[in-house]
Enzyme design. Structure first.
Site, PDB file in Angstrom:
ATOM      1  N   GLY A 120      -2.904   1.270  -0.700  1.00 25.22           N
ATOM      2  CA  GLY A 120      -2.874   1.769   0.615  1.00 25.22           C
ATOM      3  C   GLY A 120      -1.534   1.845   1.012  1.00 25.22           C
ATOM      4  O   GLY A 120      -0.683   2.058   0.510  1.00 25.22           O
ATOM      5  N   GLY A 161       0.903   1.126   5.079  1.00 22.09           N
ATOM      6  CA  GLY A 161       1.108   0.485   6.468  1.00 22.09           C
ATOM      7  C   GLY A 161       1.749   1.661   7.248  1.00 22.09           C
ATOM      8  O   GLY A 161       1.438   2.770   7.082  1.00 22.09           O
ATOM      9  N   TYR A 213       4.936   2.151   7.653  1.00 25.89           N
ATOM     10  CA  TYR A 213       5.927   3.011   7.248  1.00 25.89           C
ATOM     11  C   TYR A 213       6.429   2.568   5.581  1.00 25.89           C
ATOM     12  O   TYR A 213       7.418   2.292   5.083  1.00 25.89           O
ATOM     13  CB  TYR A 213       7.147   2.968   7.741  1.00 25.89           C
ATOM     14  CG  TYR A 213       7.452   1.688   8.334  1.00 25.89           C
ATOM     15  CD1 TYR A 213       8.004   0.495   7.802  1.00 25.89           C
ATOM     16  CD2 TYR A 213       7.479   1.440   9.767  1.00 25.89           C
ATOM     17  CE1 TYR A 213       8.458  -0.808   8.533  1.00 25.89           C
ATOM     18  CE2 TYR A 213       7.515   0.163  10.637  1.00 25.89           C
ATOM     19  CZ  TYR A 213       7.950  -0.810   9.743  1.00 25.89           C
ATOM     20  OH  TYR A 213       7.958  -2.063  10.348  1.00 25.89           O
ATOM     21  N   VAL A 257       1.855   0.655  -0.674  1.00 24.72           N
ATOM     22  CA  VAL A 257       1.453  -0.478  -1.374  1.00 24.72           C
ATOM     23  C   VAL A 257       0.795  -0.229  -2.966  1.00 24.72           C
ATOM     24  O   VAL A 257       0.033   0.726  -2.764  1.00 24.72           O
ATOM     25  CB  VAL A 257       0.574  -1.560  -0.793  1.00 24.72           C
ATOM     26  CG1 VAL A 257       0.427  -2.595  -1.505  1.00 24.72           C
ATOM     27  CG2 VAL A 257       1.262  -1.754   0.387  1.00 24.72           C
ATOM     28  N   LYS A 292       4.908  -3.810  -2.136  1.00 22.96           N
ATOM     29  CA  LYS A 292       4.665  -3.010  -1.064  1.00 22.96           C
ATOM     30  C   LYS A 292       6.520  -2.511  -1.101  1.00 22.96           C
ATOM     31  O   LYS A 292       7.376  -3.132  -1.072  1.00 22.96           O
ATOM     32  CB  LYS A 292       4.575  -3.919   0.104  1.00 22.96           C
ATOM     33  CG  LYS A 292       4.705  -3.119   1.514  1.00 22.96           C
ATOM     34  CD  LYS A 292       4.386  -4.142   2.748  1.00 22.96           C
ATOM     35  CE  LYS A 292       4.368  -3.345   3.956  1.00 22.96           C
ATOM     36  NZ  LYS A 292       4.028  -4.302   5.028  1.00 22.96           N
ATOM     37  N   ASP A 347      -0.876  -6.725  14.736  1.00 22.62           N
ATOM     38  CA  ASP A 347      -1.596  -5.734  14.248  1.00 22.62           C
ATOM     39  C   ASP A 347      -3.024  -6.165  13.718  1.00 22.62           C
ATOM     40  O   ASP A 347      -3.122  -5.415  12.629  1.00 22.62           O
ATOM     41  CB  ASP A 347      -0.601  -4.668  13.148  1.00 22.62           C
ATOM     42  CG  ASP A 347      -1.221  -3.512  13.184  1.00 22.62           C
ATOM     43  OD1 ASP A 347      -2.008  -2.963  13.954  1.00 22.62           O
ATOM     44  OD2 ASP A 347      -0.947  -2.819  12.115  1.00 22.62           O
ATOM     45  N   GLU A 360      -8.581  -3.244   8.951  1.00 22.50           N
ATOM     46  CA  GLU A 360      -7.909  -2.926   7.835  1.00 22.50           C
ATOM     47  C   GLU A 360      -6.978  -3.935   7.263  1.00 22.50           C
ATOM     48  O   GLU A 360      -6.493  -3.491   6.222  1.00 22.50           O
ATOM     49  CB  GLU A 360      -7.038  -1.565   8.257  1.00 22.50           C
ATOM     50  CG  GLU A 360      -8.221  -0.446   8.687  1.00 22.50           C
ATOM     51  CD  GLU A 360      -8.710  -0.212   9.967  1.00 22.50           C
ATOM     52  OE1 GLU A 360      -8.997   0.765  10.476  1.00 22.50           O
ATOM     53  OE2 GLU A 360      -8.605  -1.327  10.524  1.00 22.50           O
ATOM     54  N   ASN A 361      -6.584  -4.719   8.120  1.00 20.48           N
ATOM     55  CA  ASN A 361      -5.502  -5.744   7.592  1.00 20.48           C
ATOM     56  C   ASN A 361      -6.223  -7.124   7.158  1.00 20.48           C
ATOM     57  O   ASN A 361      -5.327  -7.992   6.995  1.00 20.48           O
ATOM     58  CB  ASN A 361      -4.433  -5.937   8.586  1.00 20.48           C
ATOM     59  CG  ASN A 361      -3.501  -4.790   8.977  1.00 20.48           C
ATOM     60  OD1 ASN A 361      -3.408  -4.087   7.791  1.00 20.48           O
ATOM     61  ND2 ASN A 361      -2.783  -4.731   9.933  1.00 20.48           N
ATOM     62  N   ASP A 388      -0.165  -7.755   5.948  1.00 21.40           N
ATOM     63  CA  ASP A 388       0.643  -6.831   6.649  1.00 21.40           C
ATOM     64  C   ASP A 388       1.161  -7.234   7.784  1.00 21.40           C
ATOM     65  O   ASP A 388       0.792  -7.347   8.846  1.00 21.40           O
ATOM     66  CB  ASP A 388      -0.233  -5.382   6.740  1.00 21.40           C
ATOM     67  CG  ASP A 388       0.914  -4.280   7.339  1.00 21.40           C
ATOM     68  OD1 ASP A 388       2.139  -4.619   7.459  1.00 21.40           O
ATOM     69  OD2 ASP A 388       0.346  -3.151   7.470  1.00 21.40           O
TER      70      ASP A 388
END
Length: 275
Positions: A63, A65, A67, A70, A85, A191, A195-196, A216
């Site tokens: 996936g 993040g 910028y 991963v 990452k 954040d 999704e995290n 993340d």
């Protein structure tokens, strides 16, 4: 059904990938975690740590993040799997390079069973690489949209509403444990969104059931008050983060707002607003 959201970087900048990188790019296959349109390094290629010579064989994309991309990677000597990452330094100012290293500085301080571990990091002139614990599972967004909260994680048996609520409670308490630990360490994530969080199904002698891990820390801060407004993912931003009515806002209180939205996602599979 609520939609996937995109993070807003701190004081965003749009790095331009330099031309020599283009030869490594390939299209990303569709999948539940695939949001980047290109990959900076080919699947099957190897990233070498210039400090100790350790080699990381890239297996598949996991996936992206704000910028970064991963990959699932395997360290050649040990055979151990990691999530690698990769953060590009291309055309970044000194300020934004410091933000990248801030993620490392903060993540290194955190050690908790519900937080993805940062094992170590290394860098080259063009890239910063974070070697993270590999967690086999789905992000919470995908887990919810596939209605996996409606069935027993081990047997697959459909759950009654009471049983589903018990599982939602268990998952959310793990989320609270992770974020509460961060706050005790003086860290705000900034954040928080489905999704995290990674949802893993464990069925072994040590643990049976669901384990959740927060990941993340690209937007995390240890500031008591922040001036980085519109920082995070809009559906989960607090009012004071989205509206600069005061000169600063408390990022830990903003995290708590985000937790409330996540709980609504989990209970109703919906977001309270549509942006």
């Amino acid at each position: 059904m609520f939609k996937r959201s995109t993070s807003t970087p701190i004081r965003p900048v749009a790095p331009v990938i330099e031309e020599p990188i283009a030869r490594y790019q390939q299209q990303l296959r569709p999948g539940p975690l695939s949001s980047p349109s290109i990959l900076p390094f080919n699947i099957g290629s190897t990233i070498v740590n210039p400090v100790d010579g350790s080699e990381y064989h890239l297996i598949q994309p996991l996936g992206n993040g704000s910028y970064a991309v991963v990959y699932m990677a395997q360290e050649k000597n040990t055979g151990k799997f990691y999530a690698l990452k990769c953060l590009s330094k291309a055309n970044l100012s000194d300020y934004h390079l410091e933000i990248q290293h801030n993620e490392v500085r903060i993540h290194e301080r955190l050690s908790h069973p519900n937080i993805v571990k940062l094992d170590h990091y290394f860098e080259t002139p063009d890239w910063l690489f974070l070697v993270l614990e590999y967690c086999e599972g789905q992000d919470l967004y995908y887990w919810l949209t596939q209605n996996n909260d409606a069935k027993d994680p081990i047997t697959g048996k459909l759950l009654s509403e009471k049983e589903r609520m018990a599982m939602v409670k268990d998952v959310f308490l793990q989320i609270l444990d992770a974020v509460g630990y961060c706050h005790k360490k003086g860290v705000a994530h900034r954040d928080l969104k489905p999704e995290n969080f990674i949802v893993m199904i464990k069925n072994d002698s040590e643990f049976k059931g669901i384990q959740v891990k927060l990941t993340d820390f690209g937007l995390a801060t240890d500031e008591e008050e922040s001036v980085d407004f519109d920082c995070g993912s809009k559906p989960y931003m607090s009012y004071e983060c989205r509206n600069s009515t005061n000169g600063t806002y408390n990022p830990r209180l903003a995290d708590i707002w985000s937790l409330g939205i996540i709980l609504l996602n989990m209970l109703y599979h919906r977001s309270p607003w549509a942006d």
